[in-house]
Design an enzyme around this catalytic site. Structure first.
Site, PDB file in Angstrom:
ATOM      1  N   CYS A  99       0.820  -1.210   0.000  1.00  0.00           N
ATOM      2  CA  CYS A  99       0.000   0.000   0.000  1.00  0.00           C
ATOM      3  C   CYS A  99       0.850   1.254   0.000  1.00  0.00           C
ATOM      4  O   CYS A  99       2.035   1.225   0.293  1.00  0.00           O
ATOM      5  CB  CYS A  99      -0.854   0.045   1.269  1.00  0.00           C
ATOM      6  SG  CYS A  99      -2.122  -1.218   1.349  1.00  0.00           S
ATOM      7  N   CYS A 134      -3.118   4.724   2.688  1.00  0.00           N
ATOM      8  CA  CYS A 134      -4.192   3.756   2.424  1.00  0.00           C
ATOM      9  C   CYS A 134      -5.172   3.707   3.591  1.00  0.00           C
ATOM     10  O   CYS A 134      -4.783   3.761   4.749  1.00  0.00           O
ATOM     11  CB  CYS A 134      -3.616   2.366   2.189  1.00  0.00           C
ATOM     12  SG  CYS A 134      -4.898   1.154   1.801  1.00  0.00           S
ATOM     13  N   CYS A 149      -2.315  -3.076  -3.739  1.00  0.00           N
ATOM     14  CA  CYS A 149      -3.619  -2.952  -3.074  1.00  0.00           C
ATOM     15  C   CYS A 149      -4.648  -2.386  -4.050  1.00  0.00           C
ATOM     16  O   CYS A 149      -4.368  -1.482  -4.829  1.00  0.00           O
ATOM     17  CB  CYS A 149      -3.461  -2.011  -1.877  1.00  0.00           C
ATOM     18  SG  CYS A 149      -5.012  -1.572  -1.080  1.00  0.00           S
ATOM     19  N   CYS A 183      -5.886   1.468  -2.431  1.00  0.00           N
ATOM     20  CA  CYS A 183      -5.097   2.710  -2.544  1.00  0.00           C
ATOM     21  C   CYS A 183      -4.301   2.786  -3.848  1.00  0.00           C
ATOM     22  O   CYS A 183      -3.692   3.802  -4.137  1.00  0.00           O
ATOM     23  CB  CYS A 183      -4.168   2.859  -1.353  1.00  0.00           C
ATOM     24  SG  CYS A 183      -2.895   1.586  -1.246  1.00  0.00           S
TER      25      CYS A 183
HETATM   26 ZN   LIG Z   1      -3.867  -0.029   0.262  1.00  0.00          ZN
END
Ligand SMILES: [Zn+2]
Length: 357
Positions: free
Chosen positions: A27, A31, A58, A61
């Site tokens: 991330c 995030c 991810c 994000c």
């Molecule tokens: Zn994330």
């Protein structure tokens, strides 16, 4: 960095990325996903490093871009890689999928900051080397059901080493270990004869080198420990601390006679000294073979130990390096500083021992 992440501090955007061990996802620092425990988090200086460490981006994000929704083509490629990381995605395969390769290249680069090939390679290598990175044994891998369930590990590993670990009983074994260094993670392979490979995991050509070694040695690279792996890990630590210039771990050079001559000649260049390709060609008695010497230099599979980074252009320019020019410069800086230290009192050299790494 963990505190910055707890606060979702936007000033750290682009400074670090974090990987969550329990989920295998990486991330950006802002995030909105739940904050994992500190011991389950590790940090990276670039998305590519997280990919090479086996993490996938991810979906919340979107750490590869600036939080924008990817164009359909890019989204499709990201999904394709996740569903079949070991598959080839060259121009022909992309065309078969109805994707124009040059459009894919342009859009992917603009959106993700790296080419699609670089992304796919990083993701594939990260998955394939995941067990080696975790230091698992073959038995552990077989017991780990997590990898059976569509994580792509099996497929990626098979692609990399040619066969699944469980079916590798009939051939020799190259023990493989992931080594963290100040210049990035390296992969080391050894057996009872010595060290066969030491290279940065993000180096292009590592897959080719692995395939070639396994074929020639009729062996499979599998995660594991070995006394030579422990030895090289210790020696590398000392090297990066500036207290070691000469490596003592036995090495095995697998190559043509010409390559072996070049590599042996490289081993004679002391730390803190550089030479040109032309000089190297003269030293092996083939002054006209400058280009071939350059190629053999690039085919070196024992980075740092067989010091191909000590060969520079005749004009003093760094020229190329498989591990990247920044690393080459840092290795040379480290060796120069460490060498000066040894000329005086190396025990007083705590400061410059850390310079450049
Ligand atoms: Zn994330």
């Amino acid at each position: 960095m963990y505190r910055a992440f707890e606060r979702r501090d936007p000033t750290y955007e682009g400074v670090f990325w974090l990987g969550v061990r329990t989920t295998g996802i990486f991330c950006r620092p802002t995030c909105r996903a739940r904050t994992p425990k500190r011991e389950n988090v590790e940090f990276f200086g670039a998305p590519a490093d997280a990919l090479h460490a086996g993490y996938r981006p991810c979906m919340k994000c979107r750490p590869l871009d600036h939080g924008r929704k990817p164009p359909p083509l890019v989204a499709r490629l990201l999904v394709a890689v996740e569903s079949e990381p070991g598959r080839r995605y060259r121009d022909a395969e992309l065309a078969e999928m109805g994707i124009d390769p040059s459009t894919a290249r342009r859009q992917f680069k603009r959106y993700c900051g790296m080419t699609f090939q670089a992304y796919h390679r990083a993701r594939r290598m990260g998955l394939a080397l995941l067990d080696i990175r975790k230091g698992k044994t073959v038995i552990d891998s077989q017991l780990d059901q997590g990898f059976e369930s569509g994580s792509g590990f099996r497929e990626a590993f098979t692609r990399l080493v040619g066969t699944a670990p469980s079916r590798a009983a009939d051939v020799g074994i190259l023990h493989a270990k992931w080594l963290e260094t100040p210049l990035g993670p390296m992969l080391a392979l050894a057996d009872d004869r010595g060290l066969h490979l030491l290279d940065f995991v993000d180096r292009r050509g590592l897959e080719r080198a692995l395939a070639m070694l396994q074929k020639r040695l009729r062996a499979r690279a599998l995660p594991g420990e070995h006394r030579y792996l422990a030895q090289i890990e210790r020696e590398l630590r000392e090297y990066f601390a500036g207290t070691r210039h000469v490596f003592e771990t036995p090495v095995v050079l697998t190559g043509s006679e010409f390559q072996s001559r070049v590599w042996q000649s490289l081993q004679k260049i002391p730390a803190g000294v550089t030479c040109s390709y032309a000089q190297l060609a003269s030293r092996i008695g083939m002054p006209k073979a400058v280009r071939a010497v350059g190629r053999a230099n690039g085919d070196n599979r024992l980075s740092i130990i067989v010091p191909c980074h000590r060969v520079i252009g005749a004009d003093g320019a760094l020229t190329g390096y498989g591990g990247g020019l920044a690393r080459k410069q840092k290795l040379l800086d480290l060796e120069r500083t460490a060498k000066l230290g040894s000329d005086t009192d190396s025990r007083d050299s705590g400061d410059h021992a850390r310079i450049g790494v």
